[in-house]
Motif scaffolding. Structure first.
Motif: not given
Length: 84
Positions: A7-9, A34-38, A40-46
């Motif tokens: 996961y990156s930006t 995650i900057d292009e697919q916001p 995915q940030r929630d998924e990463m944090m989960r």
């Protein structure tokens, strides 16, 4: 070699450093931006419990961030983890 996903930006210097280390080892990284697919940030944090990037997985193993990746490499644990 095991699949690696990260996961990156776009503008994250730690993401660049992590990709550089993995590229030097001949690893192709599946990047989840995650900057292009916001969403995915929630998924990463989960799945990681962390908010920062990069978050790196080797196979199903969560390695952590850039510092964790480099520490694993210095300890001699990255190469065995990358092997099938």
């Amino acid at each position: 070699m095991k699949a690696v996903r990260m996961y990156s930006t776009r503008h994250c210097p730690f993401c660049v450093m992590a990709k550089r280390l993995l590229a030097a080892k001949g690893v192709q990284v599946e990047e989840i931006r995650i900057d292009e697919q916001p969403e995915q940030r929630d998924e990463m944090m989960r799945i990681t419990g962390r908010r920062t990037v990069p978050q790196i997985f080797v196979g199903d193993v969560h390695v952590g961030g850039c510092d964790d990746l480099y520490a694993l490499d210095r300890a001699g644990g990255l190469d065995p983890l990358l092997r099938d």
